[in-house]
Scaffold this active site. Sequence first.
Site, PDB file in Angstrom:
ATOM      1  N   THR A 132      -8.067  38.469  11.907  1.00 26.21           N
ATOM      2  CA  THR A 132      -7.989  37.544  10.779  1.00 26.21           C
ATOM      3  C   THR A 132      -8.451  36.139  11.149  1.00 26.21           C
ATOM      4  O   THR A 132      -8.352  35.734  12.314  1.00 26.21           O
ATOM      5  CB  THR A 132      -6.526  37.477  10.291  1.00 26.21           C
ATOM      6  N   ASP A 133      -8.872  35.383  10.140  1.00 24.64           N
ATOM      7  CA  ASP A 133      -9.226  33.980  10.377  1.00 24.64           C
ATOM      8  C   ASP A 133      -7.992  33.109  10.613  1.00 24.64           C
ATOM      9  O   ASP A 133      -8.101  31.984  11.093  1.00 24.64           O
ATOM     10  CB  ASP A 133     -10.057  33.416   9.210  1.00 24.64           C
ATOM     11  N   GLU A 134      -6.796  33.651  10.280  1.00 26.06           N
ATOM     12  CA  GLU A 134      -5.581  32.827  10.394  1.00 26.06           C
ATOM     13  C   GLU A 134      -5.269  32.458  11.833  1.00 26.06           C
ATOM     14  O   GLU A 134      -4.489  31.541  12.082  1.00 26.06           O
ATOM     15  CB  GLU A 134      -4.387  33.554   9.776  1.00 26.06           C
ATOM     16  N   TYR A 158       3.027  35.927  11.726  1.00 26.97           N
ATOM     17  CA  TYR A 158       1.948  36.908  11.541  1.00 26.97           C
ATOM     18  C   TYR A 158       0.711  36.513  12.348  1.00 26.97           C
ATOM     19  O   TYR A 158       0.187  37.300  13.143  1.00 26.97           O
ATOM     20  CB  TYR A 158       1.592  37.033  10.047  1.00 26.97           C
ATOM     21  N   LYS A 162      -1.195  38.324  15.532  1.00 26.65           N
ATOM     22  CA  LYS A 162      -2.601  38.768  15.508  1.00 26.65           C
ATOM     23  C   LYS A 162      -3.378  38.071  16.635  1.00 26.65           C
ATOM     24  O   LYS A 162      -4.239  38.684  17.279  1.00 26.65           O
ATOM     25  CB  LYS A 162      -3.241  38.462  14.152  1.00 26.65           C
TER      26      LYS A 162
HETATM   27  P1  NAD Z   1      -2.003  46.549   4.919  1.00 32.52           P
HETATM   28  O1  NAD Z   1      -0.688  45.933   5.189  1.00 32.52           O
HETATM   29  O2  NAD Z   1      -2.410  46.820   3.528  1.00 32.52           O
HETATM   30  O3  NAD Z   1      -2.101  47.950   5.705  1.00 32.52           O
HETATM   31  C1  NAD Z   1      -1.681  48.107   7.028  1.00 32.52           C
HETATM   32  C2  NAD Z   1      -1.661  49.589   7.340  1.00 32.52           C
HETATM   33  O4  NAD Z   1      -1.254  49.762   8.706  1.00 32.52           O
HETATM   34  C3  NAD Z   1      -0.659  50.383   6.489  1.00 32.52           C
HETATM   35  O5  NAD Z   1      -1.242  51.566   6.024  1.00 32.52           O
HETATM   36  C4  NAD Z   1       0.467  50.682   7.448  1.00 32.52           C
HETATM   37  O6  NAD Z   1       1.166  51.882   7.144  1.00 32.52           O
HETATM   38  C5  NAD Z   1      -0.258  50.785   8.771  1.00 32.52           C
HETATM   39  N1  NAD Z   1       0.583  50.511   9.931  1.00 32.52           N
HETATM   40  C6  NAD Z   1       1.480  49.505  10.095  1.00 32.52           C
HETATM   41  N2  NAD Z   1       2.068  49.601  11.303  1.00 32.52           N
HETATM   42  C7  NAD Z   1       1.514  50.674  11.917  1.00 32.52           C
HETATM   43  C8  NAD Z   1       1.688  51.265  13.187  1.00 32.52           C
HETATM   44  N3  NAD Z   1       2.576  50.779  14.073  1.00 32.52           N
HETATM   45  N4  NAD Z   1       0.959  52.352  13.500  1.00 32.52           N
HETATM   46  C9  NAD Z   1       0.067  52.874  12.605  1.00 32.52           C
HETATM   47  N5  NAD Z   1      -0.120  52.361  11.386  1.00 32.52           N
HETATM   48  C10 NAD Z   1       0.577  51.264  11.044  1.00 32.52           C
HETATM   49  O7  NAD Z   1      -3.062  45.641   5.658  1.00 32.52           O
HETATM   50  P2  NAD Z   1      -4.565  45.265   5.238  1.00 32.52           P
HETATM   51  O8  NAD Z   1      -4.527  44.126   4.315  1.00 32.52           O
HETATM   52  O9  NAD Z   1      -5.265  46.498   4.888  1.00 32.52           O
HETATM   53  O10 NAD Z   1      -5.097  44.713   6.637  1.00 32.52           O
HETATM   54  C11 NAD Z   1      -5.675  45.599   7.595  1.00 32.52           C
HETATM   55  C12 NAD Z   1      -6.026  44.811   8.830  1.00 32.52           C
HETATM   56  O11 NAD Z   1      -6.933  43.770   8.499  1.00 32.52           O
HETATM   57  C13 NAD Z   1      -4.835  44.130   9.480  1.00 32.52           C
HETATM   58  O12 NAD Z   1      -5.000  44.210  10.877  1.00 32.52           O
HETATM   59  C14 NAD Z   1      -4.921  42.682   9.027  1.00 32.52           C
HETATM   60  O13 NAD Z   1      -4.369  41.813   9.971  1.00 32.52           O
HETATM   61  C15 NAD Z   1      -6.420  42.509   8.918  1.00 32.52           C
HETATM   62  N6  NAD Z   1      -6.887  41.525   7.929  1.00 32.52           N
HETATM   63  C16 NAD Z   1      -6.413  41.562   6.645  1.00 32.52           C
HETATM   64  C17 NAD Z   1      -6.931  40.666   5.709  1.00 32.52           C
HETATM   65  C18 NAD Z   1      -6.465  40.675   4.270  1.00 32.52           C
HETATM   66  O14 NAD Z   1      -6.824  39.753   3.527  1.00 32.52           O
HETATM   67  N7  NAD Z   1      -5.716  41.660   3.818  1.00 32.52           N
HETATM   68  C19 NAD Z   1      -7.889  39.727   6.098  1.00 32.52           C
HETATM   69  C20 NAD Z   1      -8.331  39.719   7.438  1.00 32.52           C
HETATM   70  C21 NAD Z   1      -7.830  40.629   8.335  1.00 32.52           C
HETATM   71  O1  DAU Z   2      -6.934  34.875   5.816  1.00 32.47           O
HETATM   72  C1  DAU Z   2      -6.761  36.239   6.053  1.00 32.47           C
HETATM   73  C2  DAU Z   2      -5.336  36.622   5.714  1.00 32.47           C
HETATM   74  O2  DAU Z   2      -5.243  36.595   4.295  1.00 32.47           O
HETATM   75  C3  DAU Z   2      -4.943  37.987   6.254  1.00 32.47           C
HETATM   76  O3  DAU Z   2      -4.956  37.950   7.644  1.00 32.47           O
HETATM   77  C4  DAU Z   2      -3.547  38.385   5.758  1.00 32.47           C
HETATM   78  O4  DAU Z   2      -3.255  39.703   6.175  1.00 32.47           O
HETATM   79  C5  DAU Z   2      -3.535  38.317   4.255  1.00 32.47           C
HETATM   80  O5  DAU Z   2      -2.232  38.588   3.785  1.00 32.47           O
HETATM   81  C6  DAU Z   2      -3.993  36.940   3.762  1.00 32.47           C
HETATM   82  O6  DAU Z   2      -2.996  35.928   4.096  1.00 32.47           O
HETATM   83  P1  DAU Z   2      -2.571  34.799   3.036  1.00 32.47           P
HETATM   84  O7  DAU Z   2      -1.237  34.309   3.411  1.00 32.47           O
HETATM   85  O8  DAU Z   2      -3.649  33.798   2.841  1.00 32.47           O
HETATM   86  O9  DAU Z   2      -2.517  35.735   1.704  1.00 32.47           O
HETATM   87  P2  DAU Z   2      -1.511  35.782   0.477  1.00 32.47           P
HETATM   88  O10 DAU Z   2      -2.132  36.677  -0.542  1.00 32.47           O
HETATM   89  O11 DAU Z   2      -0.122  36.081   0.890  1.00 32.47           O
HETATM   90  O12 DAU Z   2      -1.543  34.294  -0.077  1.00 32.47           O
HETATM   91  C7  DAU Z   2      -2.753  33.676  -0.480  1.00 32.47           C
HETATM   92  C8  DAU Z   2      -2.430  32.259  -0.872  1.00 32.47           C
HETATM   93  O13 DAU Z   2      -1.629  32.276  -2.072  1.00 32.47           O
HETATM   94  C9  DAU Z   2      -1.599  31.510   0.147  1.00 32.47           C
HETATM   95  O14 DAU Z   2      -2.001  30.152   0.167  1.00 32.47           O
HETATM   96  C10 DAU Z   2      -0.171  31.613  -0.374  1.00 32.47           C
HETATM   97  C11 DAU Z   2      -0.360  31.644  -1.871  1.00 32.47           C
HETATM   98  N1  DAU Z   2       0.655  32.433  -2.616  1.00 32.47           N
HETATM   99  C12 DAU Z   2       0.910  33.713  -2.211  1.00 32.47           C
HETATM  100  C13 DAU Z   2       1.826  34.495  -2.871  1.00 32.47           C
HETATM  101  C14 DAU Z   2       2.119  35.903  -2.424  1.00 32.47           C
HETATM  102  C15 DAU Z   2       1.279  31.899  -3.739  1.00 32.47           C
HETATM  103  O15 DAU Z   2       1.029  30.743  -4.124  1.00 32.47           O
HETATM  104  N2  DAU Z   2       2.196  32.667  -4.393  1.00 32.47           N
HETATM  105  C16 DAU Z   2       2.515  33.933  -4.005  1.00 32.47           C
HETATM  106  O16 DAU Z   2       3.397  34.580  -4.636  1.00 32.47           O
END
Ligand code: NAD
Ligand code: DAU
Length: 357
Positions: A132-134, A158, A162
């Site tokens: 992630t970019d975080e 989180y 990561k």
């Molecule tokens: P998600 O939470 O939707 O899915 C995570 C999956 O991993 C689930 O299916 C869960 O059951 C599985 N999992 C959790 N713990 C596990 C374990 N110990 N062993 C095997 N499986 C396990 O997450 P996502 O949003 O699909 O993100 C996927 C990946 O991409 C993550 O590594 C996250 O950090 C990264 N990422 C997410 C975003 C985003 O915006 N969602 C952005 C950048 C990077």
């Molecule tokens: O940047 C990549 C990341 O983006 C991933 O690594 C994470 O897995 C993914 O969850 C996401 O993180 P964020 O914290 O940015 O996503 P989230 O959807 O939780 O929130 C997006 C923005 O919206 C953040 O500034 C918080 C705000 N927010 C979120 C929720 C859930 C609200 O204002 N209200 C809300 O109820």
Amino acid sequence: MTILVTGGAGFIGANFVLDWLRLSDEPVVNLDKLTYAGNLGNFASLQGDARHVFVQGDIGDAALVSRLLAEHRPRAVVNFAAESHVDRSIHGAAEFIETNVVGTFQLLQAVLGHWRDTLAKDASFRFLHVSTDEVYGSLGADDPAFTETTQYQPNSPYSASKAASDHLVRAWHHTHGLPVLTTNCSNNYGQLQFPEKLIPLMILNALAGKPLPVYGDGLNVRDWLYVGDHCTAIRRVLEKGVPGEVYNVGGKSERRNIDVVKIICGILDELVPGSAHRPHEKLITYVKDRPGHDQRYAIDTTKIERDLGWEPEVGFEEGIRRTVQWYLDNTGWVQGVLSGEYRKWLDTNYAGRVAAA
Ligand code: NAD
Ligand code: DAU
């Protein structure tokens, strides 16, 4: 040939598996623990498809991973498995350390063992770590976007977990020579996203006439990438990336949270003209901020564009419209994820956030 995907039942992983099997006949072994975020309902279209081998299990179970590697001899491992929600990491970080740090370590050990024993002469094997970019921390309004050399400054449990996993992956390359690739991506959105994250939460709350809880002043900025574009980027990095290298992936679509929420409201006003909750914007409710809330993320995509020829294809306006339409069209999927656990999470995260005056 086969690939092993971990966390493939979650949002991005499931999109990746579905796209992969739409575009190729190469089988996928999908190892997923099926936490609250994993959903086998994502694979309704793959029922009976022998190319998708699902295994319920933990990336931290090195014996299981070793057995899968020996049995299927994948040419690549793509690691999506993680605890992924920042708010959950604030309420409790243990699972984040367990999966994102210890789990990644165990997975790396198992893959390294397999690679040393059986694959060392196979120059094409890859371990791709999805991150992630975080990990880079938070930007001010005028700061330049994150590059691959930006200093790591994770701010949430989180992102710290990561960041730790990224360091382990890097070290397993530097010390042991494991051919790893790492991608650091911005906020994904699109079909199949669990409605704890901003965009699906706002869509479903608005449809139900519930408050739209905007944290703080709503001026935090995220870069949004359509999930299909992220999957394309991962395939490109797998195919053309140089082992040991890191690639930032972004959507070139920075938006303030409040603007994202207003766009969703406008699309719903248009697509659900008979709704009793129009105009949906009146549901917007400013609530107590997320502790340690990062102000802004932005990604410099120069490296992946220049070296691998990847660019995002779906603009935010198109992607968000597709996404809203998908949630409107897939009420069965939505009902399937609105479990008791989900309701409990909403109580845990939102009950204490009194609406700002
Ligand atoms: P998600 O939470 O939707 O899915 C995570 C999956 O991993 C689930 O299916 C869960 O059951 C599985 N999992 C959790 N713990 C596990 C374990 N110990 N062993 C095997 N499986 C396990 O997450 P996502 O949003 O699909 O993100 C996927 C990946 O991409 C993550 O590594 C996250 O950090 C990264 N990422 C997410 C975003 C985003 O915006 N969602 C952005 C950048 C990077
Ligand atoms: O940047 C990549 C990341 O983006 C991933 O690594 C994470 O897995 C993914 O969850 C996401 O993180 P964020 O914290 O940015 O996503 P989230 O959807 O939780 O929130 C997006 C923005 O919206 C953040 O500034 C918080 C705000 N927010 C979120 C929720 C859930 C609200 O204002 N209200 C809300 O109820």
